[in-house]
Design a protein around this motif. Structure first.
Motif, PDB file in Angstrom:
ATOM      1  N   GLN A 177      -4.253   0.763  -7.463  1.00  0.00           N
ATOM      2  CA  GLN A 177      -3.509  -0.423  -7.024  1.00  0.00           C
ATOM      3  C   GLN A 177      -2.159   0.017  -6.492  1.00  0.00           C
ATOM      4  O   GLN A 177      -1.489   0.859  -7.085  1.00  0.00           O
ATOM      5  CB  GLN A 177      -3.346  -1.381  -8.205  1.00  0.00           C
ATOM      6  CG  GLN A 177      -2.898  -2.786  -7.835  1.00  0.00           C
ATOM      7  CD  GLN A 177      -1.386  -2.908  -7.718  1.00  0.00           C
ATOM      8  OE1 GLN A 177      -0.656  -2.265  -8.456  1.00  0.00           O
ATOM      9  NE2 GLN A 177      -0.936  -3.686  -6.747  1.00  0.00           N
ATOM     10  N   SER A 178      -1.788  -0.556  -5.347  1.00  0.00           N
ATOM     11  CA  SER A 178      -0.459  -0.282  -4.815  1.00  0.00           C
ATOM     12  C   SER A 178      -0.095  -1.331  -3.778  1.00  0.00           C
ATOM     13  O   SER A 178      -0.917  -1.691  -2.934  1.00  0.00           O
ATOM     14  CB  SER A 178      -0.425   1.117  -4.171  1.00  0.00           C
ATOM     15  OG  SER A 178       0.893   1.442  -3.801  1.00  0.00           O
ATOM     16  N   GLY A 179       1.126  -1.787  -3.834  1.00  0.00           N
ATOM     17  CA  GLY A 179       1.674  -2.650  -2.787  1.00  0.00           C
ATOM     18  C   GLY A 179       1.049  -4.020  -2.689  1.00  0.00           C
ATOM     19  O   GLY A 179       0.212  -4.417  -3.509  1.00  0.00           O
ATOM     20  N   GLN A 180       1.490  -4.737  -1.674  1.00  0.00           N
ATOM     21  CA  GLN A 180       0.985  -6.073  -1.362  1.00  0.00           C
ATOM     22  C   GLN A 180       0.021  -5.940  -0.185  1.00  0.00           C
ATOM     23  O   GLN A 180       0.017  -4.911   0.486  1.00  0.00           O
ATOM     24  CB  GLN A 180       2.153  -6.983  -0.990  1.00  0.00           C
ATOM     25  CG  GLN A 180       3.190  -7.154  -2.096  1.00  0.00           C
ATOM     26  CD  GLN A 180       2.586  -7.704  -3.371  1.00  0.00           C
ATOM     27  OE1 GLN A 180       1.737  -8.595  -3.329  1.00  0.00           O
ATOM     28  NE2 GLN A 180       2.985  -7.153  -4.516  1.00  0.00           N
ATOM     29  N   PRO A 181      -0.781  -6.973   0.079  1.00  0.00           N
ATOM     30  CA  PRO A 181      -1.680  -6.874   1.248  1.00  0.00           C
ATOM     31  C   PRO A 181      -0.896  -6.929   2.561  1.00  0.00           C
ATOM     32  O   PRO A 181      -0.839  -7.947   3.236  1.00  0.00           O
ATOM     33  CB  PRO A 181      -2.623  -8.065   1.077  1.00  0.00           C
ATOM     34  CG  PRO A 181      -1.983  -8.965   0.098  1.00  0.00           C
ATOM     35  CD  PRO A 181      -0.998  -8.193  -0.696  1.00  0.00           C
ATOM     36  N   SER A 182      -0.280  -5.824   2.888  1.00  0.00           N
ATOM     37  CA  SER A 182       0.509  -5.746   4.113  1.00  0.00           C
ATOM     38  C   SER A 182       0.201  -4.426   4.797  1.00  0.00           C
ATOM     39  O   SER A 182       0.074  -3.393   4.142  1.00  0.00           O
ATOM     40  CB  SER A 182       1.995  -5.827   3.759  1.00  0.00           C
ATOM     41  OG  SER A 182       2.769  -5.318   4.835  1.00  0.00           O
ATOM     42  N   ALA A 183       0.080  -4.450   6.114  1.00  0.00           N
ATOM     43  CA  ALA A 183      -0.269  -3.227   6.848  1.00  0.00           C
ATOM     44  C   ALA A 183       0.946  -2.362   7.131  1.00  0.00           C
ATOM     45  O   ALA A 183       0.815  -1.156   7.342  1.00  0.00           O
ATOM     46  CB  ALA A 183      -0.950  -3.595   8.166  1.00  0.00           C
ATOM     47  N   ASN A 184       2.139  -2.945   7.110  1.00  0.00           N
ATOM     48  CA  ASN A 184       3.281  -2.154   7.590  1.00  0.00           C
ATOM     49  C   ASN A 184       4.407  -2.015   6.580  1.00  0.00           C
ATOM     50  O   ASN A 184       5.518  -1.659   6.925  1.00  0.00           O
ATOM     51  CB  ASN A 184       3.802  -2.741   8.912  1.00  0.00           C
ATOM     52  CG  ASN A 184       4.284  -4.183   8.734  1.00  0.00           C
ATOM     53  OD1 ASN A 184       4.293  -4.698   7.620  1.00  0.00           O
ATOM     54  ND2 ASN A 184       4.658  -4.816   9.825  1.00  0.00           N
ATOM     55  N   VAL A 185       4.113  -2.321   5.287  1.00  0.00           N
ATOM     56  CA  VAL A 185       5.122  -2.124   4.239  1.00  0.00           C
ATOM     57  C   VAL A 185       4.659  -1.008   3.313  1.00  0.00           C
ATOM     58  O   VAL A 185       3.563  -1.080   2.762  1.00  0.00           O
ATOM     59  CB  VAL A 185       5.338  -3.414   3.415  1.00  0.00           C
ATOM     60  CG1 VAL A 185       6.349  -3.167   2.296  1.00  0.00           C
ATOM     61  CG2 VAL A 185       5.791  -4.552   4.315  1.00  0.00           C
ATOM     62  N   LEU A 186       5.464   0.020   3.177  1.00  0.00           N
ATOM     63  CA  LEU A 186       5.124   1.083   2.228  1.00  0.00           C
ATOM     64  C   LEU A 186       5.690   0.697   0.866  1.00  0.00           C
ATOM     65  O   LEU A 186       6.886   0.391   0.754  1.00  0.00           O
ATOM     66  CB  LEU A 186       5.721   2.421   2.680  1.00  0.00           C
ATOM     67  CG  LEU A 186       5.255   2.933   4.039  1.00  0.00           C
ATOM     68  CD1 LEU A 186       5.915   4.278   4.352  1.00  0.00           C
ATOM     69  CD2 LEU A 186       3.739   3.093   4.058  1.00  0.00           C
ATOM     70  N   PRO A 187       4.845   0.714  -0.191  1.00  0.00           N
ATOM     71  CA  PRO A 187       5.315   0.280  -1.517  1.00  0.00           C
ATOM     72  C   PRO A 187       6.063   1.407  -2.257  1.00  0.00           C
ATOM     73  O   PRO A 187       6.116   2.545  -1.799  1.00  0.00           O
ATOM     74  CB  PRO A 187       4.025  -0.075  -2.234  1.00  0.00           C
ATOM     75  CG  PRO A 187       2.997   0.798  -1.602  1.00  0.00           C
ATOM     76  CD  PRO A 187       3.414   1.044  -0.180  1.00  0.00           C
ATOM     77  N   ASP A 188       6.604   1.026  -3.427  1.00  0.00           N
ATOM     78  CA  ASP A 188       7.345   1.992  -4.260  1.00  0.00           C
ATOM     79  C   ASP A 188       6.429   2.769  -5.198  1.00  0.00           C
ATOM     80  O   ASP A 188       6.759   3.871  -5.609  1.00  0.00           O
ATOM     81  CB  ASP A 188       8.361   1.249  -5.148  1.00  0.00           C
ATOM     82  CG  ASP A 188       9.557   0.768  -4.347  1.00  0.00           C
ATOM     83  OD1 ASP A 188       9.959   1.475  -3.403  1.00  0.00           O
ATOM     84  OD2 ASP A 188      10.072  -0.321  -4.672  1.00  0.00           O
ATOM     85  N   GLN A 189       5.335   2.121  -5.609  1.00  0.00           N
ATOM     86  CA  GLN A 189       4.570   2.706  -6.718  1.00  0.00           C
ATOM     87  C   GLN A 189       3.060   2.508  -6.518  1.00  0.00           C
ATOM     88  O   GLN A 189       2.630   1.526  -5.919  1.00  0.00           O
ATOM     89  CB  GLN A 189       4.993   2.034  -8.029  1.00  0.00           C
ATOM     90  CG  GLN A 189       4.546   2.804  -9.263  1.00  0.00           C
ATOM     91  CD  GLN A 189       5.114   2.198 -10.541  1.00  0.00           C
ATOM     92  OE1 GLN A 189       4.827   1.053 -10.852  1.00  0.00           O
ATOM     93  NE2 GLN A 189       5.911   2.973 -11.258  1.00  0.00           N
TER      94      GLN A 189
END
Ligand code: ZN
Length: 403
Positions: A248-260
């Motif tokens: 699991q990582s991030g939100q359902p977004s194509a262009n946002v890199l998550p933190d964890q």
């Protein structure tokens, strides 16, 4: 005639008397099984089930591991053989259509209702018989969840207080041919540990990955490296595996890199040294991969069941008693599955056996934990006979001084 031969002849008489008494107990055992099946209770909530079984057993019992019970019949002093039945059901909505099907959203989909009824029949059938060593009855809670009821039973010290010198459990199994039992000396099931890996970096815009520290890329490398890690750590002659069940990582977004990113995996090993080596290597892999990508990692390993090891002398004697009782001993059922019965094997010689069953209306029986897994009532006698064989084998190795 040697003393040992004499003891075995006596046990053979006991076996015959016990099995014929068992047949007389069957109608009650079947009725009890249906009653228990209709009122399943989830792990940790088994009080009703324990009380029903305690009443049916008609012996005085002590509470242990919250909702569990332990009691002893036969000689009240000296060594004893422990027989276990699990108390809990599963959060499965039953789809068997049986007249005694559960309707409360829980289900005995692992056959524990059969084990319970069989153990009651075994204990009731020996009331008028003279047992050579104590028989300890354990009604164990929380087999299906953590914390393990078997672990709590061992840690309570009850096994020592009840003189337990050998332990046995039997489990119905849809892939074992009906009318046969699988025992098998040595490792039968794996040690199971849960691994959580958190990879922490620095989020950012997907268009500027060079200014972020991308945890998804690092997590992907870790996931793909895990099988290779096992291959380089454990001899291919000893089964082991690590399987990732959740990423699991991030939100359902194509262009946002998550933190964890978070990885959950199950780790299965069949040797104590392999178990600790793989744990060490998983920690090293996570930290070195994270570092290579400019991130940090934390690894949490939750220890589950140890390796399930069937004591060879106990298995050898038990196979003999099974054959004498008209049950064929089939190929061992070895797998990287886990059963918390293994906690007993850490402290006394123990044997876990798998009993073949049929399921009416199915040429091929549904899997354990399936909403249509409903072993036919014949399974009660087969499980009960298996438990009697295990008791006799335990009594024998106690006599032979093999415990
Ligand atoms: Zn089970």
């Amino acid at each position: 005639m040697t003393t040992v031969q004499h003891a075995i002849d006596t046990l053979e008489d006991l076996r015959r008397d016990w099995l014929s008494a068992l047949h007389a107990e069957l109608p009650d055992a079947i009725a009890l099984r249906h009653r228990l099946h209709a009122q399943p209770r989830l792990s940790g909530d088994e009080e009703d089930t324990a009380a029903t079984i305690e009443h049916a057993l008609g012996i005085s019992m002590e509470r242990l591991a919250d909702t569990g019970r332990i009691g002893r019949v036969g000689p009240s002093e000296g060594p004893s053989v422990l027989l276990r039945a699990e108390l809990d059901a599963l959060p499965v909505t039953e789809a068997t259509g049986a007249p005694y099907a559960a309707t409360n959203g829980a289900m005995h989909a692992c056959g524990h209702d059969v084990h319970q009824a069989a153990l009651v029949a075994v204990v009731r059938a020996c009331r008028t018989l003279s047992l050579p060593v104590g028989l300890v009855v354990l009604l164990q809670p929380r087999e299906e969840t953590y914390p393990s009821g078997a672990r709590d039973a061992v840690q309570s010290g009850a096994l020592t207080r009840y003189g337990v010198a050998a332990a046995a459990g039997a489990h119905v199994h849809p892939t074992v041919p009906a009318g046969t039992v699988a025992t098998g000396a040595g490792v039968v099931n794996a040690a199971a540990d849960e691994v959580e890996i958190l990879v922490t970096g620095r989020g950012g815009h997907g268009a500027y990955p060079h200014r972020a520290a991308d945890p998804i890329a690092a997590a992907a490398h870790i996931v793909l490296a895990l099988p290779e890690l096992v291959r380089r750590t454990v001899s291919p002659m000893r089964p082991a595996t690590v399987s990732v069940g959740h990423v699991q990582s991030g939100q359902p977004s194509a262009n946002v890199l998550p933190d964890q990113a978070r990885i959950l995996a199950t780790m299965r090993t069949t040797d104590a040294q392999d178990r600790s080596d793989v744990q060490d290597q998983v920690r090293l892999l996570a930290s070195s991969q994270a570092e290579a990508f400019g991130l940090t990692s934390t690894v949490t390993i939750t220890a589950g069941e140890p390796v399930l090891y069937n004591h060879p002398a106990l298995v050898e004697r038990m196979d003999d008693w099974l054959v004498r009782s008209g049950i064929d001993v089939t190929e061992p059922m070895r797998s990287l599955g886990a059963d918390d019965f293994s906690f007993f094997g850490e402290v006394v010689p123990a044997v876990m056996s798998f009993v073949g069953v049929t399921v009416a209306g199915h040429d091929e029986a549904p899997e354990l934990h399936h909403p249509r897994f409903l072993p036919d009532d014949d399974a009660i006698l087969d499980v009960a006979t298996t438990l009697v064989a295990a008791y006799l084998a335990g009594a024998e190795i106690i006599h032979l001084g093999l415990t």
